[in-house]
Design a protein around this motif. Structure first.
Motif, PDB file in Angstrom:
ATOM      1  N   LEU A  38      -2.207 -40.611  55.137  1.00 11.88           N
ATOM      2  CA  LEU A  38      -2.298 -39.843  53.942  1.00 11.88           C
ATOM      3  C   LEU A  38      -2.130 -41.425  53.127  1.00 11.88           C
ATOM      4  CD1 LEU A  38      -0.828 -36.508  54.282  1.00 11.88           C
ATOM      5  CD2 LEU A  38      -2.874 -37.124  54.877  1.00 11.88           C
ATOM      6  N   THR A  46       3.094 -41.575  63.825  1.00 14.54           N
ATOM      7  CA  THR A  46       2.353 -40.549  63.547  1.00 14.54           C
ATOM      8  C   THR A  46       1.881 -41.412  62.236  1.00 14.54           C
ATOM      9  OG1 THR A  46       4.575 -38.956  64.243  1.00 14.54           O
ATOM     10  CG2 THR A  46       3.013 -38.245  62.562  1.00 14.54           C
ATOM     11  N   GLY A  50       7.437 -30.246  61.967  1.00 16.28           N
ATOM     12  CA  GLY A  50       6.703 -29.982  62.544  1.00 16.28           C
ATOM     13  C   GLY A  50       6.311 -27.744  62.916  1.00 16.28           C
ATOM     14  N   LEU A  79       9.625 -36.483  61.085  1.00 23.56           N
ATOM     15  CA  LEU A  79       8.629 -35.669  61.136  1.00 23.56           C
ATOM     16  C   LEU A  79       8.685 -34.079  60.517  1.00 23.56           C
ATOM     17  CD1 LEU A  79       7.165 -36.748  65.075  1.00 23.56           C
ATOM     18  CD2 LEU A  79       6.592 -37.617  62.354  1.00 23.56           C
ATOM     19  N   PHE A  81       0.873 -29.098  64.608  1.00 21.25           N
ATOM     20  CA  PHE A  81       0.520 -29.853  64.216  1.00 21.25           C
ATOM     21  C   PHE A  81       1.820 -30.590  63.311  1.00 21.25           C
ATOM     22  CE2 PHE A  81       0.413 -26.420  61.411  1.00 21.25           C
ATOM     23  CZ  PHE A  81       1.267 -26.537  60.178  1.00 21.25           C
ATOM     24  N   ASP A  82       2.041 -31.912  62.674  1.00 16.90           N
ATOM     25  CA  ASP A  82       3.472 -32.441  62.106  1.00 16.90           C
ATOM     26  C   ASP A  82       3.007 -33.065  60.355  1.00 16.90           C
ATOM     27  OD1 ASP A  82       5.117 -31.726  64.058  1.00 16.90           O
ATOM     28  OD2 ASP A  82       4.082 -33.621  65.148  1.00 16.90           O
ATOM     29  N   PHE A  83       4.279 -33.288  60.069  1.00 14.98           N
ATOM     30  CA  PHE A  83       3.889 -34.142  58.232  1.00 14.98           C
ATOM     31  C   PHE A  83       4.748 -34.905  58.933  1.00 14.98           C
ATOM     32  CE2 PHE A  83       2.369 -29.624  57.136  1.00 14.98           C
ATOM     33  CZ  PHE A  83       0.780 -30.336  56.186  1.00 14.98           C
ATOM     34  N   THR A  92      -0.274 -37.194  58.653  1.00 12.33           N
ATOM     35  CA  THR A  92       0.342 -35.880  59.308  1.00 12.33           C
ATOM     36  C   THR A  92      -0.362 -36.154  60.419  1.00 12.33           C
ATOM     37  OG1 THR A  92      -0.556 -33.217  59.234  1.00 12.33           O
ATOM     38  CG2 THR A  92      -2.275 -34.814  58.031  1.00 12.33           C
TER      39      THR A  92
END
Length: 231
Positions: free
Chosen positions: A230, A169, A65, A63, A50-52, A40
């Protein structure tokens, strides 16, 4: 007795093979490591949000976001000897799906491409005289002069994006820092322009302003990124 001599090498072979397989499998897994990783990131800049991230290979990461940006300006500008109060604001919100591609395995340089759905993209400006305005021998109060309002509305639309940057990322370490820059290509804005009191004639300029701003279809991107792995 002979049968025992034949069976002994057979059992030794089975035992050796079992030990080799049990030791080799973990080594191969540890060297390969997990093939998919998550991360993230927090973006700060012209499109904060924000991005996952989901890394599908060492070079390619997907990504998802969200962007939200709101900025207001309240200031007084001087034009000749008169003061003009300027109230302006920018609002933007969007969701995006991007692909992050690292062409060089040992470099953090990356290419970015994808598309965003802009839910809101609005620029608004209100210009009002700050004090009395003198024309010849006549003095007009701010209420008598009136004001001019302008809005640039990009509405709701899909916008393709291309960009470059540095940093992953899904960083190799737990935390990473990156930088990216690029451009959204968005639809032409809808212009709304109006005036009040003695400035009411400014509304007649709306069509001309609309024509002049039809090519305002680029939204610049320049962000710093704080990324966290993560897994």
């Amino acid at each position: 007795m002979k049968s025992k001599h034949y069976l002994l090498p057979f059992f030794l072979c089975l035992t050796t093979s079992h030990c080799f397989c049990s030791n080799a499998a973990p080594d191969s897994v540890s060297k390969a490591g997990p093939s998919h990783k998550f991360g993230t990131a927090l973006r700060l800049g012209t499109t904060p949000g924000f991005d996952f991230a989901y890394r599908i290979s060492p070079k390619i990461t997907i990504l998802l976001g969200y962007t939200y940006f709101k900025y207001t300006v309240n200031t007084v500008a001087k034009t000749a000897d008169e003061g003009v109060k300027l109230d302006a604001g920018i609002k933007m919100s969007a969701v995006s799906g991007l692909v992050e591609y690292h062409p060089f395995r040992k470099s953090s340089f990356k290419l970015l491409t994808g598309v965003s759905y802009i839910n809101q993209g609005l620029i608004s400006v209100l210009v009002t005289p700050e004090g009395n305005y003198t024309f010849g021998t006549t003095v007009f109060t701010p209420e008598e002069v009136g004001n001019v309002s302008l809005s640039v509305d990009y509405g709701q639309s899909a916008a393709p994006f291309v960009g470059i940057g540095f940093g992953r990322t899904v960083p190799k370490r737990r935390v990473g820092i990156g930088f990216e820059m690029g451009m959204y290509y968005i639809k032409s804005p809808v212009i709304s322009m109006s005036g009040k009191e003695r400035l009411s004639s400014m509304s007649e300029q709306q069509a001309q302003v609309q024509e002049n701003m039809k090519d305002w279809r680029y939204w610049p991107v320049m962000n710093l990124r704080l990324a966290i792995r993560l897994d």
